[in-house]
Each structure stands twice: as C-alpha cells, then as structure tokens.
Scaffold this active site. Structure first.
Site, short mmCIF file in Angstrom:
data_model
loop_
_atom_site.label_atom_id
_atom_site.label_comp_id
_atom_site.label_asym_id
_atom_site.label_seq_id
_atom_site.Cartn_x
_atom_site.Cartn_y
_atom_site.Cartn_z
N LYS A 111 0.84 -1.21 0.00
CA LYS A 111 0.00 0.00 0.00
C LYS A 111 0.87 1.26 0.00
CE LYS A 111 -4.25 -1.67 0.44
NZ LYS A 111 -4.88 -2.02 -0.78
N LYS A 194 -2.13 -11.44 -8.24
CA LYS A 194 -3.48 -11.91 -7.92
C LYS A 194 -4.55 -11.03 -8.57
CE LYS A 194 -4.11 -9.10 -3.83
NZ LYS A 194 -4.78 -8.91 -2.58
N LYS A 197 -8.86 -5.52 -7.65
CA LYS A 197 -9.38 -4.30 -8.28
C LYS A 197 -8.26 -3.32 -8.61
CE LYS A 197 -13.41 -2.75 -7.56
NZ LYS A 197 -14.68 -2.26 -7.07
P1 TYM Z 1 -10.71 -7.83 0.86
O1 TYM Z 1 -11.98 -7.14 0.64
O2 TYM Z 1 -9.47 -7.22 0.32
O3 TYM Z 1 -10.75 -9.32 0.34
C1 TYM Z 1 -11.84 -10.15 0.64
C2 TYM Z 1 -11.47 -11.62 0.55
O4 TYM Z 1 -11.18 -11.99 -0.79
C3 TYM Z 1 -9.96 -12.70 -0.83
N1 TYM Z 1 -9.30 -12.42 -2.12
C4 TYM Z 1 -8.73 -13.37 -2.88
N2 TYM Z 1 -8.63 -14.69 -2.72
C5 TYM Z 1 -8.03 -15.38 -3.71
N3 TYM Z 1 -7.52 -14.82 -4.84
C6 TYM Z 1 -7.60 -13.48 -5.03
N4 TYM Z 1 -7.13 -12.95 -6.15
C7 TYM Z 1 -8.23 -12.69 -4.02
N5 TYM Z 1 -8.48 -11.36 -3.89
C8 TYM Z 1 -9.13 -11.22 -2.71
C9 TYM Z 1 -9.16 -12.18 0.34
O5 TYM Z 1 -8.17 -13.11 0.71
C10 TYM Z 1 -10.22 -12.00 1.38
O6 TYM Z 1 -10.48 -13.22 2.02
N6 TYM Z 1 -8.57 -7.90 5.19
C11 TYM Z 1 -9.71 -8.56 4.60
C12 TYM Z 1 -11.01 -8.04 5.18
C13 TYM Z 1 -11.13 -8.33 6.63
C14 TYM Z 1 -11.20 -9.61 7.25
C15 TYM Z 1 -11.28 -9.35 8.64
C16 TYM Z 1 -11.22 -10.90 6.76
C17 TYM Z 1 -11.16 -7.41 7.62
N7 TYM Z 1 -11.24 -8.00 8.82
C18 TYM Z 1 -11.37 -10.39 9.56
C19 TYM Z 1 -11.29 -11.94 7.69
C20 TYM Z 1 -11.38 -11.67 9.06
C21 TYM Z 1 -9.61 -8.36 3.09
O7 TYM Z 1 -8.60 -8.57 2.53
O8 TYM Z 1 -10.65 -7.96 2.43
#
Ligand code: TYM
Length: 331
Positions: A111, A194, A197
C-alpha cells in the site's frame, strides 16, 4: 461450538478472487458452524470514502454476499460499524502491538508503494483491527484467500500475547481456513499477480459482469506464441489461464487442454472461448440473483438490522470479559 468468521471491504463489486478465495467456503461452513460474516466498512476508511457513498457500498456487497448463497437465517451477517465494540478491542490490541512488526507487513508495504501520499495510522494498524474483528467473536476458523495468510498469523500472535500478558486462556488461536487445502490465489487476467481491483478493470472478472464484457475480458487475456517443446513449463500468463479454468471448468475439459499444451497442439483462442463459456455458466446465476436482490431495499435493511443485533449481543459479552481481564472493574 466452533466459531467461523470472515469479512470483506465494501469496495464495489465482488470479483472471482473474493468468491473462490473466501465466499465459496463461507457458504459451505454456514451449514455446519456458528458463522459470522461481516462487511468491513471501518477498514474502508483508510481510503477516505465519500460519506454519501458508504451505505450504498455496504448494500452492494451485502447483496452480492446473499447472491452467492450466504443465508441470514443461518449465519450472522453484519456491518462492522454496527458493532462499535470492535473499536474498543482494537485499541486494547494496539497496546500489545509493536510498530516494527506492523511496518514489516507485506500488504502494508504494498500500500505504501501504491499510495505514498496516504500512509495513515489506520493503514499501519489494519492487522490489529482485523485481529479485533476475529477475536471479538473468539473465532477459530477464518476462510480467506492466500493474501490474508500473514494477517492471520499476526492475529494468532496478538491472541497469544494477550493470553500471556494477562495469564489467561481467553482467546483461541484462529487459523486461515480452506477445508485442509492450501489457501487460494486467483490470478489476474493480465499475467500480473493476484486478481485485484487495483490491477484494473480488464484484468478482473466481477460476479456481475455482463456476458459480452466477460467474454471480451477473457478473449483479451495475455498469452504467448505457444509451447515449442513437449511438456515444457508454462509461463505465468498461461498458468493463470489454466488456474482460472481449474476454478470453473469440468475436469475433463481441463485435462483436454493440459494434454494439448503438453503435446504443443494447443490453440489459445479455443481455450479462451471454452473458458469464457464456462465462466459465463458459473457467473450467470449469481448475476441474476444480484439483480433481483438489489431492488429489494426493504429486505437488505432487515438483514442488516437483524445481523447487527445478533453480532452486538456476542460482542458486548466479549468486551465485558476483556475489560475484567485487563483490570477495569465496574464500581
Ligand atoms: P478484501 O476485501 O481485500 O478481500 C476479501 C477476501 O477476498 C480474498 N481475495 C482473494 N482470494 C483469492 N484470490 C484473489 N485474487 C483474491 N483477492 C481477494 C481475500 O483473501 C479475502 O479473504 N482484510 C480482509 C477483510 C477483513 C477480514 C477481517 C477478513 C477485515 N477484517 C477479519 C477476515 C477476518 C480483506 O482482505 O478484504
């Protein structure tokens, strides 16, 4: 009973990575365990969203959660900001967290590289808020994609540190979860890392992409001029196409293209056409349900209220116990 929890930031539409990395597993788990699925709108504040857009973003993702099969009668689906207790736990955990360990987190460093002008403390402490989300419900399994593995390791460290500091066995140590298999990483369509967005619209397949858009994105995916030696290793962009195929196509189709690659007869145009067709078959029922649900404002509001109440009841119990453990006594 074991508690399962996961969440996503309401950044717009869900993509294939979100589905296969996390949501697909949630949907199976809700049948078996006490499940919490939340929408991480506090986390979103690190990027300063417009106040007018916040609720609409939350509803978009809620609608897509439901369209993928999350069931509010079985699981507790809630919005993070409906349960402000999480902010209190976040503060307590921050007291046990070292700045150096936060600065070493891969997602934070990424980031900083992407956005050097917005390195705020919320971004730095993202892993402690995430740990608070999980520990607030004393969850043990957290279905997430591969990119979240490091955050889960940190959550375990924080839970252990809390238990040691206060000489209790209060927080269980949660695990990133995918039914005993490796965590998933869905690749992007442009041969980069990966699916995300942040790598652009054309490299990302959304669960509500219209058929023509879906097809165009897949047909444009990067390939090379084809293998020249039998059984040669696949370059990253070709491996990525195969990985996408493995997520939506039937095993015999995958085998057919693997064989064609290995004997150098593969035609990438045919492979992409097949992938586009299989992807459309996978996406179309979800897309239709998203359309239906998005017009049902009343139902979405009801789900938000119901989940918020259930999540808050559990969260306030944890916070009360944590205050006592820390030494805050009610006089
Ligand atoms: P976010 O919104 O970035 O991602 C949401 C979920 O999607 C998965 N993900 C993927 N998995 C496989 N391949 C990809 N290309 C890919 N892109 C996204 C992420 O691994 C995630 O599971 N930090 C978390 C949000 C969060 C959270 C938590 C999750 C906040 N607090 C507590 C679990 C428990 C996140 O990355 O969101």
């Amino acid at each position: 009973m074991e508690v399962i929890l996961s969440g996503m930031r309401p950044t717009g539409n869900l993509h294939l990575g979100n589905y296969f990395g996390a949501l697909k597993n949630y949907v199976s788990l809700q049948e078996l365990y006490d499940c919490y699925f939340f929408i991480a709108d506090y986390h979103l504040l690190t990027t300063h969203p417009n106040p007018e857009d916040l609720l609409a973003n939350v509803k978009t993702i809620l609608c897509q959660y439901l369209a993928c099969g999350l069931n509010p009668e079985k699981a507790t689906i809630y919005v993070q900001s409906s349960v402000p207790e999480v902010a209190e736990l976040y503060m307590y955990l921050n007291m046990l967290t070292y700045v150096g360990e936060l600065q070493r987190v891969a997602a934070f460093k990424e980031k900083v590289r992407q956005n050097p002008n917005n390195v705020n403390a919320g971004l730095l402490t993202y892993p402690t808020l995430m740990a608070a989300d999980i520990l607030l419900h004393r969850a043990t399994k957290v279905p997430v994609g591969k990119d979240q593995q490091q955050h889960l390791e940190m959550t375990r460290d924080f839970a252990e540190r809390f238990n040691k500091m206060y000489k209790v066995d209060y927080f269980p140590l949660p695990q990133a979860f995918n039914f005993g298999n490796d965590l998933i990483k869905i690749p992007s369509l442009d041969g980069n890392g990966k699916m995300s967005k942040s790598y652009g619209e054309n490299a990302t397949i959304y669960l509500n992409d219209e058929p023509s858009v879906l097809k165009k994105k897949i047909m444009r995916a990067k390939t090379d001029s084809g293998p020249t030696e039998k059984n040669q290793a696949k370059p990253i962009e070709i491996e990525n196409l195969f990985a996408l195929m493995r997520s939506v196509s039937k095993p015999e189709i995958i085998e057919q293209f693997e064989d064609a690659y290995n004997d150098c007869s593969i035609r990438y145009g045919d492979m992409k056409k097949q992938l586009a067709e299989d992807m459309e078959n996978f996406v179309s029922p979800i897309r239709e349900r998203i359309k239906e649900l998005s017009s049902n404002e009343e139902y979405l509001n009801k789900v938000i209220r119901m989940g918020g109440e259930k999540a808050q009841a559990n969260a306030s119990k944890t916070i009360k116990e944590v205050r006592e453990i820390i030494g805050f006594k009610k006089l």
